[in-house]
Design a protein around this motif. Structure first.
Motif, short mmCIF file in Angstrom:
data_model
loop_
_atom_site.label_atom_id
_atom_site.label_comp_id
_atom_site.label_asym_id
_atom_site.label_seq_id
_atom_site.Cartn_x
_atom_site.Cartn_y
_atom_site.Cartn_z
N GLU A 34 0.82 -1.18 -0.19
CA GLU A 34 -0.11 0.12 -0.04
C GLU A 34 0.79 1.29 0.06
OE1 GLU A 34 -1.11 0.91 4.46
OE2 GLU A 34 -1.59 -0.93 3.82
N VAL A 35 0.11 2.12 -0.58
CA VAL A 35 1.09 3.43 -0.78
C VAL A 35 0.51 4.49 0.31
CG1 VAL A 35 1.41 5.68 -1.99
CG2 VAL A 35 1.51 3.54 -3.18
N VAL A 37 1.11 7.56 1.25
CA VAL A 37 0.95 9.11 0.78
C VAL A 37 0.40 9.10 -0.61
CG1 VAL A 37 1.68 11.53 0.47
CG2 VAL A 37 2.17 10.02 2.29
N GLN A 38 -0.77 9.54 -1.11
CA GLN A 38 -1.30 9.46 -2.50
C GLN A 38 -0.04 10.28 -3.39
OE1 GLN A 38 -3.32 7.44 -3.31
NE2 GLN A 38 -3.61 8.02 -5.54
N GLY A 39 0.36 9.79 -4.25
CA GLY A 39 1.14 10.39 -5.16
C GLY A 39 2.66 10.43 -4.76
N GLN A 40 3.12 9.36 -4.01
CA GLN A 40 4.37 9.28 -3.16
C GLN A 40 5.21 8.63 -4.18
OE1 GLN A 40 4.46 7.12 0.35
NE2 GLN A 40 6.63 7.28 0.57
N GLU A 41 6.34 9.30 -4.29
CA GLU A 41 7.36 8.51 -5.32
C GLU A 41 7.61 7.14 -5.05
OE1 GLU A 41 10.23 7.51 -8.16
OE2 GLU A 41 8.89 9.34 -8.13
#
Length: 86
Positions: A34-35, A37-41
């Motif tokens: 899972e990511v 933070v949305q938009g995380q590199e």
């Protein structure tokens, strides 16, 4: 060698040691399911621990500076040659 010169050399080595220490840190966001933070590199670390990184940089720098200072005391590093006077 004056203590101010030794301090300046140590600090330069400490800053440059980041290029050696940082690539060895932790899991990347792309490795996790899972990511966070949305938009995380995807190549960014999951958890950033600056104190741990600074301690590792200090240990690496202390070892390198010890070798440099030993070479200076033994005469392997000639200040005149480095300064271009010889």
């Amino acid at each position: 060698m004056q203590w101010t010169s030794a301090l300046a050399i140590y600090l330069l080595m400490w800053v440059f040691s980041a290029f050696f220490v940082l690539p060895f840190h932790g899991r990347r966001a792309g490795d996790e399911d899972e990511v966070f933070v949305q938009g995380q590199e995807p190549g960014a670390p999951v958890r950033f621990r600056p104190l741990r990184i600074m301690v590792q940089m200090t240990v690496v720098t202390a070892a390198i500076f010890l070798l440099f200072y030993l070479a200076y005391l033994q005469g392997w590093v000639d200040p005149d040659v480095i300064a271009g006077r010889a």
